[in-house]
Write a protein that holds these residues in place. Structure first.
Motif, short mmCIF file in Angstrom:
data_model
loop_
_atom_site.label_atom_id
_atom_site.label_comp_id
_atom_site.label_asym_id
_atom_site.label_seq_id
_atom_site.Cartn_x
_atom_site.Cartn_y
_atom_site.Cartn_z
N SER B 67 -2.22 -5.27 9.32
CA SER B 67 -0.96 -5.60 8.93
C SER B 67 0.14 -4.74 9.24
O SER B 67 -0.30 -3.61 8.94
CB SER B 67 -1.47 -6.02 7.38
OG SER B 67 -0.23 -6.66 6.75
N GLY B 68 1.37 -5.06 9.45
CA GLY B 68 2.33 -4.11 9.41
C GLY B 68 2.61 -3.52 10.75
O GLY B 68 3.49 -2.88 10.95
N GLY B 70 3.39 -4.65 13.62
CA GLY B 70 4.39 -5.13 14.27
C GLY B 70 4.12 -6.62 15.32
O GLY B 70 4.96 -7.00 16.22
N LYS B 71 3.05 -7.21 14.79
CA LYS B 71 2.90 -8.31 15.74
C LYS B 71 3.80 -9.58 15.71
O LYS B 71 4.29 -9.99 16.62
CB LYS B 71 1.48 -8.99 15.22
CG LYS B 71 0.24 -7.77 15.34
CD LYS B 71 -0.91 -8.39 14.79
CE LYS B 71 -1.00 -8.78 13.36
NZ LYS B 71 -1.20 -7.88 12.22
N SER B 72 4.09 -9.90 14.36
CA SER B 72 5.01 -10.95 14.08
C SER B 72 6.41 -10.55 14.75
O SER B 72 7.16 -11.34 15.16
CB SER B 72 5.10 -11.21 12.76
OG SER B 72 3.99 -11.59 12.24
N THR B 73 6.77 -9.29 14.73
CA THR B 73 8.23 -8.95 15.08
C THR B 73 7.97 -9.17 16.83
O THR B 73 9.02 -9.64 17.17
CB THR B 73 8.29 -7.42 14.67
OG1 THR B 73 7.90 -7.07 13.05
CG2 THR B 73 9.88 -6.95 15.18
N1 LIG Z 1 13.24 -8.41 8.35
C1 LIG Z 1 12.69 -7.06 8.19
N2 LIG Z 1 13.48 -6.11 7.77
C2 LIG Z 1 12.91 -4.66 7.72
N3 LIG Z 1 11.74 -4.28 8.23
C3 LIG Z 1 10.88 -5.30 8.70
C4 LIG Z 1 11.41 -6.72 8.71
N4 LIG Z 1 10.45 -7.51 9.18
C5 LIG Z 1 9.14 -6.83 9.40
N5 LIG Z 1 9.72 -5.32 9.10
C6 LIG Z 1 8.75 -4.30 9.17
O1 LIG Z 1 8.35 -4.05 10.42
C7 LIG Z 1 7.00 -3.75 10.51
C8 LIG Z 1 6.34 -4.84 11.39
O2 LIG Z 1 6.02 -5.89 10.65
P1 LIG Z 1 5.43 -7.24 11.27
O3 LIG Z 1 5.72 -8.54 10.29
O4 LIG Z 1 5.97 -7.40 12.41
O5 LIG Z 1 4.00 -6.87 10.89
P2 LIG Z 1 2.65 -7.78 11.42
O6 LIG Z 1 2.00 -6.92 12.33
O7 LIG Z 1 3.05 -9.19 11.64
O8 LIG Z 1 1.93 -7.69 9.84
P3 LIG Z 1 1.10 -8.74 9.13
O9 LIG Z 1 -0.36 -8.93 9.92
O10 LIG Z 1 0.85 -8.21 7.86
O11 LIG Z 1 1.68 -10.25 9.46
C9 LIG Z 1 6.39 -3.50 9.16
O12 LIG Z 1 6.58 -2.15 8.86
C10 LIG Z 1 7.51 -4.39 8.45
O13 LIG Z 1 7.66 -4.01 7.16
#
Ligand SMILES: Nc1ncnc2c1ncn2[C@@H]1O[C@H](COP(=O)(O)OP(=O)(O)OP(=O)(O)O)[C@@H](O)[C@H]1O
Ligand SMILES: [Mg+2]
Lengths: 282, 414
Positions: B67-68, B70-73
């Motif tokens: 989690s966190g 950056g996958k979704s990003t």
């Molecule tokens: N709109 C935003 N503004 C600021 N920081 C963000 C934003 N979106 C994501 N982040 C940050 O970017 C990083 C990556 O987030 P992301 O959502 O891509 O993670 P993830 O791998 O998808 O996590 P998860 O498994 O919880 O979905 C995290 O540290 C998050 O706090």
């Protein structure tokens, strides 16, 4: 107080209002004409229909959008107003409220939509709404008289200013409440801003927007007595006269008529809002 | 299926910094500061840090990470739901980052479909109306888009639910609608952000299988996000592992399991159920064989020299015919019978990609070690009990080097 010169704010405002009147007098006259004719149009139009038919119609509408008890209340309530002899006054009030609310919707909903899309607009609009709602409603009457003379028009104008904020506010709220992932979905499929608004945001915001309109109606109704002070006819006028002449009985009768009108309008519009949740029924 | 190696998506040096001090944060990033340090000094969050990878046409590319990480990003950068801070993203060779609004909209409408973790269905629209949304906003005629949407719903097994509303459906069904909605546009690429994470395990497995079937029949390029290794192994052709916005390893499921590139990946891989990952190919040993037209004496000599008690009988093409024990060979030699006559013919055989979990029963009951054969019944190796148990105990000695032989995709197994 202690030597500081007093800011002549009151003088400035007076000057500003004078300037507006002299500069835009023509426009104000046009607006006044339009409003007056709208209100009178509604009054004379409804005046042509027998009271019993209107009461039946209102009862029927209430039945359609909500339940039987509300329908019966609406029907007998309207008949009672007629029986007490306040029918014409009630129509005047209804026309004033309807006109104000229609203007509130026509102006307020687009402003709300705009503010919901643009952060800067929202930043400007929100404090203005606070101002409009917290300023004592009486104060609007004065410039309204300046611009529009006395009569029903300044009443409508003051009502609009006083009652529009909830419509704007709840339009903004409703649209902003649409879950982020739905917005994301519309984006991911390549929607234009307009498509996103019309196909997803507005339909989902509708119940909230209707709640705002409902509040606007109630606020407009609460203005009728105040509006009567500048010469707007209707139930408010009856109440106002009763108060100045210390006629408690008459005051109560007219007051009850207002209450009946308020309850009927409230219940009907409240339930229209609920019905609009459409797809969410299971 | 992905032998063509046509690049569908190319991600080049893509970085996303959230927050205000993007410039400063980028500088610090370039000078090698960590995500945490940058957050402390600038207040900016590193979403994705210099990601570089290609996704090939028709493959299922899985992005995995905690989690966190950056996958979704990262996945949202692909269709620019999130604007990259720097870098280029090419889809079919065209740079998405440089596109104007109209071009981007067109790519989103025609090329990329997206499925969301929490389904993101429109609650005020029926299932059919949800499914036709993508076509509706493209201005496709009503009759045509309804037909397409129905077809798409049929594909995911939701015929008959057209007039229901999303909240009348179970989670699994809702996500099928999400999938159907994405498929209705006939995009080349599907982006799926933890699409199955909100589903309970059984339904989740169903959905994975269904996705694989759909993928098999439609050949779409799929970028699939998950934080679940089992899921990644089941469906991924290749897996990218992310940590703190960086991609730390990219490889086939096997490569990831066999040679974790660092401690982080190792940790991830550690608690995976080995019996569901390794296949017969991983633990098989070379088989000793004798050609059928040789006499029993040859077989006997071979067994004696190799110190084994049985040997497999094959034809000239190395196709397995049976096996013979030392006892059997000796009797044949005495009576002058051929190998063909005396060999045991009932030998358990398995394909190379059989999972260890499915080998247990066979191996423990077989008289002769289970033989591993290819489609034309050619001998590839044998599975002996000791290797099976040793491998399951996590003992690397029993695991073959993945380079020596080629196993098919893990996912084809069930
Ligand atoms: N709109 C935003 N503004 C600021 N920081 C963000 C934003 N979106 C994501 N982040 C940050 O970017 C990083 C990556 O987030 P992301 O959502 O891509 O993670 P993830 O791998 O998808 O996590 P998860 O498994 O919880 O979905 C995290 O540290 C998050 O706090
Ligand atoms: Mg995520």
């Amino acid at each position: 107080m202690n030597g500081l010169p007093r800011i002549p704010l009151a003088d400035w405002i007076d000057l500003f209002v004078d300037w507006l009147v002299s500069r835009f007098g023509g426009i104000f006259d046009g607006v006044a004409n339009f409003l007056e004719q709208t209100v009178e149009g509604i009054v004379s139009g409804l005046g042509l229909i027998p009271a019993i038919l209107i009461a039946l119609f209102i009862g029927l509408v209430a039945w359609l959008v909500s339940k039987k008890s509300i329908a019966i209340f609406s029907f007998t309530g309207f008949l009672m107003i007629d029986y007490l002899g306040y029918w014409d006054a009630m129509l005047q009030t209804l026309a004033l409220v309807l006109t104000s609310v229609i203007i509130s919707i026509v102006v307020g909903v687009p402003i709300g939509i705009w503010a919901s899309q643009k952060e800067t607009v929202r930043r400007i609009v929100t404090p203005m709404l606070d101002f409009m709602q917290t300023m004592p409603a009486f104060v609007y009457l004065l410039p309204a008289i300046f611009f529009f003379n006395i009569g029903v028009v300044p009443g409508v104008v003051a009502s609009v200013i006083f009652s529009m904020p909830p419509t704007i506010r709840l339009t903004i709220l409703g649209i902003r409440q649409v879950p982020r992932d739905l917005i994301e979905a519309t984006e991911a499929f390549g929607s234009t801003t307009g498509q996103r608004l019309m196909k997803v945001q507005l339909p989902l915001a509708m119940p909230t927007i209707m709640a705002g309109i409902n509040q606007s109606i109630m606020l407009a109704l609460s203005m009728v007595v105040i509006a009567s002070m500048v010469g707007a006819p209707g139930l408010g006028e009856e109440v106002y006269r009763a108060v100045t002449q210390l006629k408690t009985g008459v005051g109560f009768e007219a007051g009850i008529a207002i209450v009946i009108l308020a309850i009927v309008l409230d219940r009907i519009t409240q339930n229209i809002g609920r019905q609009n949740q459409g797809g969410n029924v299971s | 299926m992905n032998e063509s190696n046509l690049k569908k998506i190319e991600v080049k040096n893509v970085t996303k910094v959230f927050g205000k001090n993007v410039k400063k944060a980028t500088q610090l990033l370039n000078s090698g500061k960590s995500k945490n340090e940058i957050l402390k000094t600038t207040g900016a969050t590193i979403g994705v840090n210099k990601a570089n990878f290609d996704v090939y046409e028709g493959e299922i590319f899985v992005i995995m990470g905690l989690s966190g990480s950056g996958k979704s990003t990262l996945v949202r950068l692909l269709n620019r739901l999130i604007e990259p801070s720097t870098g280029n993203i090419l889809i079919d060779g065209q740079d998405v980052v440089k596109m104007n609004k109209e071009q981007l909209r067109d790519v989103r409408r025609k090329k990329i479909g997206m499925v969301f973790q929490n389904f993101a269905l429109f609650p005020h629209r029926t299932i059919l109306e949800n499914t036709e949304y993508g076509l509706e906003i493209q201005g496709v005629a009503k009759a045509k888009r309804k037909a397409k949407a129905k077809e798409s719903l049929k594909l995911v097994g939701l015929e008959g639910y057209e007039e229901q509303y999303p909240n009348q459906l179970s989670g699994g069904m809702q996500q099928r609608v999400g999938l159907a909605r994405a498929l209705a546009n006939e995009p080349d690429i599907l982006l799926m952000d933890e699409a199955f994470s909100a589903l309970d395990p059984l339904i989740r497995k169903d959905m994975q299988n269904e996705l694989l079937q759909l993928h098999d029949s439609m050949g779409k390029t799929i970028v699939f996000i998950t934080h679940d290794l089992d899921e990644a192994l089941r469906i991924g052709d290749r897996i990218a592992l992310m940590k703190d916005g960086q991609i730390v390893q990219i490889g086939t499921p096997e490569e990831i399991l066999m040679s974790p590139s660092n401690e982080y990946v190792e940790k991830f891989v550690e608690d995976v159920d080995l019996s569901k990952v390794f296949t017969a190919a991983h633990i098989m040993k070379p088989a000793e064989t004798v050609q059928v037209d040789k006499g029993p004496r040859v077989a006997l000599t071979l067994m004696k020299n190799l110190r084994i008690s049985s040997i497999y009988v094959v034809d000239k093409q190395n196709r397995l015919l049976g096996a013979i024990t030392a006892q059997g060979a000796k009797e044949a030699a005495e009576t002058g019978a051929t190998l063909q006559k005396v060999m045991i013919q009932e030998i358990s055989t398995v394909p190379a990609e059989t999972l260890l979990i499915d080998l247990f029963n066979l191996v423990s009951t077989a008289a002769v070690p289970v033989a591993v054969v290819d489609e034309s019944h050619r001998m590839q190796g044998i599975v002996i009990r000791g290797a099976l148990i040793g491998a399951l105990a996590g003992n690397d000695v029993y695991i073959n080097n993945p380079d020596i032989h080629k196993t098919d995709d893990l996912k084809k197994v069930d």
